[in-house]
Design a protein around this motif. Structure first.
Motif, PDB file in Angstrom:
ATOM      1  N   ARG A  22       1.045  -1.198  -0.307  1.00 48.68           N
ATOM      2  CA  ARG A  22       0.195  -0.237   0.186  1.00 48.68           C
ATOM      3  C   ARG A  22       0.363   1.351  -0.108  1.00 48.68           C
ATOM      4  NH1 ARG A  22      -5.367   0.437   1.437  1.00 48.68           N
ATOM      5  NH2 ARG A  22      -4.802  -1.401   2.054  1.00 48.68           N
ATOM      6  N   SER A  23       1.924   1.148   0.604  1.00 47.24           N
ATOM      7  CA  SER A  23       2.770   2.481   1.313  1.00 47.24           C
ATOM      8  C   SER A  23       3.997   2.481  -0.295  1.00 47.24           C
ATOM      9  CB  SER A  23       3.989   1.987   1.929  1.00 47.24           C
ATOM     10  OG  SER A  23       4.251   3.060   1.887  1.00 47.24           O
ATOM     11  N   LEU A  24       4.004   1.296  -0.746  1.00 48.67           N
ATOM     12  CA  LEU A  24       4.826   1.209  -2.507  1.00 48.67           C
ATOM     13  C   LEU A  24       3.665   2.142  -3.673  1.00 48.67           C
ATOM     14  CD1 LEU A  24       7.014   1.345  -4.270  1.00 48.67           C
ATOM     15  CD2 LEU A  24       5.679  -1.512  -4.695  1.00 48.67           C
ATOM     16  N   VAL A  25       2.444   1.411  -3.293  1.00 51.73           N
ATOM     17  CA  VAL A  25       1.248   1.677  -4.394  1.00 51.73           C
ATOM     18  C   VAL A  25       1.352   3.320  -4.158  1.00 51.73           C
ATOM     19  CG1 VAL A  25      -1.132   1.561  -4.925  1.00 51.73           C
ATOM     20  CG2 VAL A  25       0.845  -0.303  -4.765  1.00 51.73           C
ATOM     21  N   THR A  26       1.032   3.910  -3.420  1.00 53.82           N
ATOM     22  CA  THR A  26       0.561   5.718  -2.858  1.00 53.82           C
ATOM     23  C   THR A  26       1.841   6.531  -3.048  1.00 53.82           C
ATOM     24  OG1 THR A  26      -0.351   4.515  -0.678  1.00 53.82           O
ATOM     25  CG2 THR A  26       0.418   6.863  -1.376  1.00 53.82           C
ATOM     26  N   ARG A  27       3.123   5.583  -2.922  1.00 48.94           N
ATOM     27  CA  ARG A  27       4.526   6.570  -3.393  1.00 48.94           C
ATOM     28  C   ARG A  27       4.091   6.133  -4.611  1.00 48.94           C
ATOM     29  NH1 ARG A  27      10.758   4.358  -2.810  1.00 48.94           N
ATOM     30  NH2 ARG A  27      11.660   6.538  -3.862  1.00 48.94           N
ATOM     31  N   LEU A  28       4.324   5.527  -5.984  1.00 47.20           N
ATOM     32  CA  LEU A  28       4.453   5.558  -6.810  1.00 47.20           C
ATOM     33  C   LEU A  28       3.201   5.901  -7.944  1.00 47.20           C
ATOM     34  CD1 LEU A  28       4.523   1.419  -7.649  1.00 47.20           C
ATOM     35  CD2 LEU A  28       6.378   3.445  -8.780  1.00 47.20           C
ATOM     36  N   THR A  29       2.083   6.213  -6.978  1.00 42.19           N
ATOM     37  CA  THR A  29       0.772   7.670  -7.610  1.00 42.19           C
ATOM     38  C   THR A  29       1.342   8.159  -7.398  1.00 42.19           C
ATOM     39  OG1 THR A  29      -0.673   6.583  -6.094  1.00 42.19           O
ATOM     40  CG2 THR A  29      -0.804   5.290  -7.924  1.00 42.19           C
ATOM     41  N   MET A  85      -6.924  -5.192  -5.005  1.00 42.87           N
ATOM     42  CA  MET A  85      -5.670  -4.778  -6.002  1.00 42.87           C
ATOM     43  C   MET A  85      -4.282  -4.673  -5.885  1.00 42.87           C
ATOM     44  SD  MET A  85      -7.445  -4.065  -8.816  1.00 42.87           S
ATOM     45  CE  MET A  85      -8.324  -5.515  -9.075  1.00 42.87           C
ATOM     46  N   ILE A  86      -4.590  -5.025  -4.237  1.00 38.80           N
ATOM     47  CA  ILE A  86      -3.052  -4.962  -3.540  1.00 38.80           C
ATOM     48  C   ILE A  86      -2.807  -6.414  -3.351  1.00 38.80           C
ATOM     49  CG2 ILE A  86      -2.131  -4.523  -1.220  1.00 38.80           C
ATOM     50  CD1 ILE A  86      -2.936  -1.282  -1.096  1.00 38.80           C
ATOM     51  N   GLY A  87      -4.412  -6.719  -2.782  1.00 39.42           N
ATOM     52  CA  GLY A  87      -4.045  -8.387  -2.742  1.00 39.42           C
ATOM     53  C   GLY A  87      -3.050  -9.120  -3.745  1.00 39.42           C
ATOM     54  N   ALA A  88      -3.912  -8.509  -5.304  1.00 40.01           N
ATOM     55  CA  ALA A  88      -3.587  -9.079  -6.620  1.00 40.01           C
ATOM     56  C   ALA A  88      -2.439  -8.984  -6.938  1.00 40.01           C
ATOM     57  CB  ALA A  88      -4.884  -8.765  -8.118  1.00 40.01           C
ATOM     58  N   ILE A  89      -1.398  -7.939  -6.267  1.00 39.52           N
ATOM     59  CA  ILE A  89      -0.339  -8.232  -6.450  1.00 39.52           C
ATOM     60  C   ILE A  89       1.042  -8.744  -5.049  1.00 39.52           C
ATOM     61  CG2 ILE A  89      -0.645  -5.693  -8.049  1.00 39.52           C
ATOM     62  CD1 ILE A  89       0.206  -4.188  -5.622  1.00 39.52           C
ATOM     63  N   VAL A  90       2.650  -8.353  -5.799  1.00 39.52           N
ATOM     64  CA  VAL A  90       3.384  -9.294  -4.948  1.00 39.52           C
ATOM     65  C   VAL A  90       4.607  -7.987  -5.124  1.00 39.52           C
ATOM     66  CG1 VAL A  90       5.204 -10.583  -4.504  1.00 39.52           C
ATOM     67  CG2 VAL A  90       2.702 -11.317  -5.035  1.00 39.52           C
ATOM     68  N   GLY A  91       4.753  -7.733  -4.102  1.00 37.53           N
ATOM     69  CA  GLY A  91       6.243  -6.195  -4.453  1.00 37.53           C
ATOM     70  C   GLY A  91       7.856  -7.002  -4.632  1.00 37.53           C
ATOM     71  N   ILE A  92       8.939  -6.219  -5.404  1.00 36.51           N
ATOM     72  CA  ILE A  92      10.169  -6.450  -5.502  1.00 36.51           C
ATOM     73  C   ILE A  92      10.438  -5.517  -5.115  1.00 36.51           C
ATOM     74  CG2 ILE A  92       9.266  -8.550  -6.475  1.00 36.51           C
ATOM     75  CD1 ILE A  92      10.041  -6.459  -9.316  1.00 36.51           C
ATOM     76  N   GLU A  93      12.349  -6.010  -4.975  1.00 39.75           N
ATOM     77  CA  GLU A  93      13.131  -4.918  -3.997  1.00 39.75           C
ATOM     78  C   GLU A  93      13.613  -5.522  -4.768  1.00 39.75           C
ATOM     79  OE1 GLU A  93      13.381  -2.953   0.290  1.00 39.75           O
ATOM     80  OE2 GLU A  93      14.748  -3.926   0.148  1.00 39.75           O
ATOM     81  N   ILE A  94      15.067  -4.543  -4.935  1.00 40.63           N
ATOM     82  CA  ILE A  94      16.922  -4.709  -5.862  1.00 40.63           C
ATOM     83  C   ILE A  94      17.648  -3.729  -5.153  1.00 40.63           C
ATOM     84  CG2 ILE A  94      17.659  -4.633  -7.349  1.00 40.63           C
ATOM     85  CD1 ILE A  94      15.711  -5.679  -9.216  1.00 40.63           C
ATOM     86  N   THR A  95      18.497  -4.002  -4.617  1.00 41.22           N
ATOM     87  CA  THR A  95      19.326  -3.232  -3.673  1.00 41.22           C
ATOM     88  C   THR A  95      20.623  -3.469  -4.907  1.00 41.22           C
ATOM     89  OG1 THR A  95      18.911  -3.741  -1.519  1.00 41.22           O
ATOM     90  CG2 THR A  95      21.344  -2.853  -1.456  1.00 41.22           C
ATOM     91  N   ILE A  96      20.755  -2.339  -5.252  1.00 37.97           N
ATOM     92  CA  ILE A  96      21.780  -2.000  -6.282  1.00 37.97           C
ATOM     93  C   ILE A  96      23.503  -2.219  -5.660  1.00 37.97           C
ATOM     94  CG2 ILE A  96      22.797  -0.978  -8.573  1.00 37.97           C
ATOM     95  CD1 ILE A  96      20.110   0.471  -8.557  1.00 37.97           C
ATOM     96  N   THR A  97      23.695  -3.228  -6.387  1.00 44.46           N
ATOM     97  CA  THR A  97      25.241  -3.264  -6.519  1.00 44.46           C
ATOM     98  C   THR A  97      26.379  -3.329  -7.464  1.00 44.46           C
ATOM     99  OG1 THR A  97      25.206  -5.682  -7.368  1.00 44.46           O
ATOM    100  CG2 THR A  97      24.277  -5.305  -4.536  1.00 44.46           C
ATOM    101  N   THR A  98      25.624  -3.462  -9.015  1.00 43.89           N
ATOM    102  CA  THR A  98      26.318  -2.939 -10.218  1.00 43.89           C
ATOM    103  C   THR A  98      25.449  -1.851 -10.672  1.00 43.89           C
ATOM    104  OG1 THR A  98      25.280  -5.315 -10.838  1.00 43.89           O
ATOM    105  CG2 THR A  98      27.658  -5.320 -10.106  1.00 43.89           C
ATOM    106  N   LEU A  99      26.374  -0.979 -11.445  1.00 41.26           N
ATOM    107  CA  LEU A  99      25.588   0.065 -12.118  1.00 41.26           C
ATOM    108  C   LEU A  99      25.857   0.382 -12.963  1.00 41.26           C
ATOM    109  CD1 LEU A  99      23.200   1.782 -11.966  1.00 41.26           C
ATOM    110  CD2 LEU A  99      23.949   3.502 -10.657  1.00 41.26           C
TER     111      LEU A  99
END
Length: 211
Positions: free
Chosen positions: A124-131, A155-169
């Motif tokens: 919910r926090s992520l979707v709020t931030r994205l929108t 709608m939130i129940g139909a999604i799953v979050g992903i997070e990538i900590t960037i180690t190579t850029l």
């Protein structure tokens, strides 16, 4: 990625700017069946970690969040401006004819371990931030609160979050740096006189304006 030194871009602010301006990533993961590719909008938290942290969400029905090799880094590719470059734009072509077409582009590869978050409040926090971020420029911004609470819960129940900590850029700015000054000027003029979708953005990059 093949990266001649004259096309390498290492300025963290420049890399982050492209990722923020072009948030639809091509997400590449290793699965039990081989490589998997998805197209996922990711939001960058630039101030976290050494290179930043990427966050987004996928449909619960998408197997990417279940079937990925956690010991292998995920790779998010962010594509910036690109354009066809005609050799007819090079003044040196008139001198010796030694010129061929090429394609200019700017791209960032962000790699790191991917973590799955299946938590309603986090989502919910992520979707709020994205929108909030993507609706900011709208004349009448939409917000999560505009929809019925039970609908948002569904709608939130139909999604799953992903997070990538960037180690190579890694950044590659192939923007005619290998051409002499008069040819770069010719490329800028040629782009601005044509009708390619990204012509103005690429012309700015060739002229040395990275942001």
């Amino acid at each position: 990625m093949y990266l001649p030194s004259h096309f390498a871009e290492s300025d963290l602010n420049v890399l982050h700017r492209l990722m923020q301006d072009h948030p639809l990533s091509t997400l590449v993961t290793q699965t039990s069946a081989g490589l998997d590719v998805n197209h996922i909008p990711l939001i960058l938290s630039a101030g976290e970690g050494e290179h930043g942290v990427l966050r987004g969400h996928v449909a619960r029905a998408n197997p990417v969040w279940k079937d990925f090799v956690a010991t292998t880094d995920a790779l998010a590719v962010f594509q910036g401006a690109d354009a066809y470059i005609s050799p007819s734009w090079y003044p040196t072509k008139k001198e010796n004819g030694k010129a061929v077409p090429t394609w200019n582009y700017a791209v960032v590869h962000a790699g790191g371990p991917m973590r799955v978050i299946d938590d309603a409040e986090w989502l919910r926090s992520l979707v709020t931030r994205l929108t909030t971020h993507h609706e900011a420029a709208m004349a009448q911004p939409w917000s999560v609160g505009d929809a019925p609470p039970d609908y948002i819960d569904k709608m939130i129940g139909a999604i799953v979050g992903i997070e990538i900590t960037i180690t190579t850029l890694v950044g590659k700015w192939k923007v005619s740096q290998n051409q002499p000054a008069q040819n770069r000027t010719g490329v800028v003029d040629g782009l601005l006189s044509g009708a390619q979708p990204n012509a103005a953005a690429m012309a700015a990059l060739v002229a040395g304006k990275k942001d």
